[in-house]
Write a protein that holds these residues in place. Sequence first.
Motif, mmCIF file in Angstrom:
data_model
loop_
_atom_site.group_PDB
_atom_site.id
_atom_site.type_symbol
_atom_site.label_atom_id
_atom_site.label_comp_id
_atom_site.label_asym_id
_atom_site.label_seq_id
_atom_site.Cartn_x
_atom_site.Cartn_y
_atom_site.Cartn_z
ATOM 1 N N LEU A 1 46.133 29.494 41.987
ATOM 2 C CA LEU A 1 46.932 28.859 42.519
ATOM 3 C C LEU A 1 48.394 29.432 42.446
ATOM 4 O O LEU A 1 49.444 28.959 42.841
ATOM 5 N N ARG A 2 48.289 30.543 41.541
ATOM 6 C CA ARG A 2 49.804 31.114 41.195
ATOM 7 C C ARG A 2 49.997 32.047 42.176
ATOM 8 O O ARG A 2 49.611 32.980 42.302
ATOM 9 N N PRO A 3 51.279 32.080 43.104
ATOM 10 C CA PRO A 3 51.387 32.860 44.126
ATOM 11 C C PRO A 3 51.860 34.130 43.944
ATOM 12 O O PRO A 3 51.744 34.940 44.593
ATOM 13 N N GLU A 4 52.426 34.363 42.506
ATOM 14 C CA GLU A 4 52.692 35.683 42.106
ATOM 15 C C GLU A 4 51.473 36.506 41.717
ATOM 16 O O GLU A 4 51.763 37.507 41.271
ATOM 17 N N SER A 5 50.321 35.855 41.674
ATOM 18 C CA SER A 5 49.293 36.588 41.030
ATOM 19 C C SER A 5 48.410 37.295 42.039
ATOM 20 O O SER A 5 48.535 37.298 43.312
ATOM 21 N N SER A 6 48.097 38.589 41.623
ATOM 22 C CA SER A 6 47.245 39.552 42.453
ATOM 23 C C SER A 6 45.916 38.836 42.938
ATOM 24 O O SER A 6 45.424 39.115 43.798
ATOM 25 N N THR A 7 45.494 37.648 42.272
ATOM 26 C CA THR A 7 44.205 37.007 42.557
ATOM 27 C C THR A 7 44.544 35.432 43.236
ATOM 28 O O THR A 7 43.595 34.685 43.044
ATOM 29 N N PHE A 8 45.809 35.660 43.756
ATOM 30 C CA PHE A 8 46.281 34.228 44.298
ATOM 31 C C PHE A 8 45.115 33.798 45.275
ATOM 32 O O PHE A 8 44.678 34.445 46.236
ATOM 33 N N LEU A 9 44.459 32.604 45.110
ATOM 34 C CA LEU A 9 43.460 31.920 46.198
ATOM 35 C C LEU A 9 41.830 32.827 46.035
ATOM 36 O O LEU A 9 41.193 32.089 46.728
ATOM 37 N N GLU A 10 41.837 33.449 45.063
ATOM 38 C CA GLU A 10 40.384 33.761 44.299
ATOM 39 C C GLU A 10 40.110 33.037 43.674
ATOM 40 O O GLU A 10 40.698 32.222 43.054
ATOM 41 N N HIS A 11 38.608 32.916 43.690
ATOM 42 C CA HIS A 11 38.024 31.986 42.731
ATOM 43 C C HIS A 11 36.933 32.689 41.830
ATOM 44 O O HIS A 11 36.447 33.661 42.045
ATOM 45 N N VAL A 12 36.388 31.705 40.783
ATOM 46 C CA VAL A 12 35.455 32.331 39.828
ATOM 47 C C VAL A 12 34.491 30.940 39.690
ATOM 48 O O VAL A 12 34.967 29.889 39.596
ATOM 49 N N ALA A 13 33.090 31.306 39.601
ATOM 50 C CA ALA A 13 32.314 30.208 39.620
ATOM 51 C C ALA A 13 31.551 30.645 38.251
ATOM 52 O O ALA A 13 30.953 31.677 37.847
ATOM 53 N N VAL A 14 31.214 29.619 37.461
ATOM 54 C CA VAL A 14 30.418 29.729 36.066
ATOM 55 C C VAL A 14 29.540 28.566 35.861
ATOM 56 O O VAL A 14 29.961 27.283 36.062
ATOM 57 N N GLU A 15 28.437 28.693 35.598
ATOM 58 C CA GLU A 15 27.602 27.838 35.132
ATOM 59 C C GLU A 15 27.723 27.286 33.622
ATOM 60 O O GLU A 15 27.623 28.195 32.831
ATOM 61 N N LEU A 16 27.928 26.054 33.718
ATOM 62 C CA LEU A 16 28.040 25.428 32.317
ATOM 63 C C LEU A 16 26.937 24.435 32.290
ATOM 64 O O LEU A 16 26.588 23.594 33.170
ATOM 65 N N SER A 17 26.262 24.285 31.092
ATOM 66 C CA SER A 17 25.205 23.347 30.902
ATOM 67 C C SER A 17 24.955 22.804 29.507
ATOM 68 O O SER A 17 25.478 23.535 28.561
ATOM 69 N N GLY A 18 24.223 21.700 29.293
ATOM 70 C CA GLY A 18 23.859 21.349 27.874
ATOM 71 C C GLY A 18 23.140 21.939 27.192
ATOM 72 O O GLY A 18 23.543 22.129 25.786
ATOM 73 N N GLU A 19 22.499 23.020 27.757
ATOM 74 C CA GLU A 19 21.729 24.192 27.108
ATOM 75 C C GLU A 19 22.706 25.182 26.449
ATOM 76 O O GLU A 19 22.488 25.539 25.347
ATOM 77 N N ASN A 20 23.433 25.716 27.593
ATOM 78 C CA ASN A 20 24.100 26.902 27.046
ATOM 79 C C ASN A 20 25.552 26.674 26.337
ATOM 80 O O ASN A 20 26.029 27.554 25.778
#
Length: 197
Positions: A88-107
Amino acid sequence: MIFTETKLQGAFIVDVERRRDDRGFFGRAFCRHEFQDLGLEADVAQTNVGVSVKRGTVRGMHFQYPPAVEAKLVRCMHGAILDVIVDLRPESSTFLEHVAVELSGENQRALYIPGRFAHGYQTLQDETAILYQASTFYAPGAEGGLRYDDPRLNIAWPLSVAAVSDKDSNFDLLETLEGKLAARMSPARPEAVGILS
C-alpha cells in the motif's frame, strides 16, 4: 533464521534454521539482532493469536493508517493458511501488487510484513491457529481494509470461501478507495512518518 525477500521490497519469508537430533528440532523463530541487521522493525508491541475452525475461512485484508502503521511477523502454529499481503506504499513500484505464501504448522515458515501493507489469509485446514507479533498497538481509529474479493487485487484464493466476517465483506472497493488510500499512505504527509515509512 533464513530470510528470503519477496518481490515486494521489505517483505520477507522467514524460515527457521532447524537444529535436528533424534528428539526433533530446535530453531530460532525471532531474533531482534537479526531483524535489525536487515533494517526490519524489531520492536514488538503485541502478540496475537487467532483460531479459525473452518477450512476456507478468509480474514482480511487489514491494515492501519499512519501514524499507527504496523509491521507484523505472522506464523501458522497449527494447520495451514495462504497468507496474502498487498503493498500500500503509493511511492512503490509494486503499489497494489500482492504476494501469497503458504504458512503451516509443518513448515514453521513466517512472513514479515512491513508497515503500510494490507494483510489477510485463508485457512487451508480446519482448526487452524496463527500467531503474529505486531510492532504497534491496535488502534481502532486507524484501521482500514481492502475487500478480499476486490477484482483489482485479483487474489486467487485456493478454496471456496467458507466464512468471512460482515466487516471484511463490506470494505470499499479500490475503484472508490484508491485515491484516498494513496493520499493517506503517502510518506510525504507528516502524519505518515511511522515505524517503516
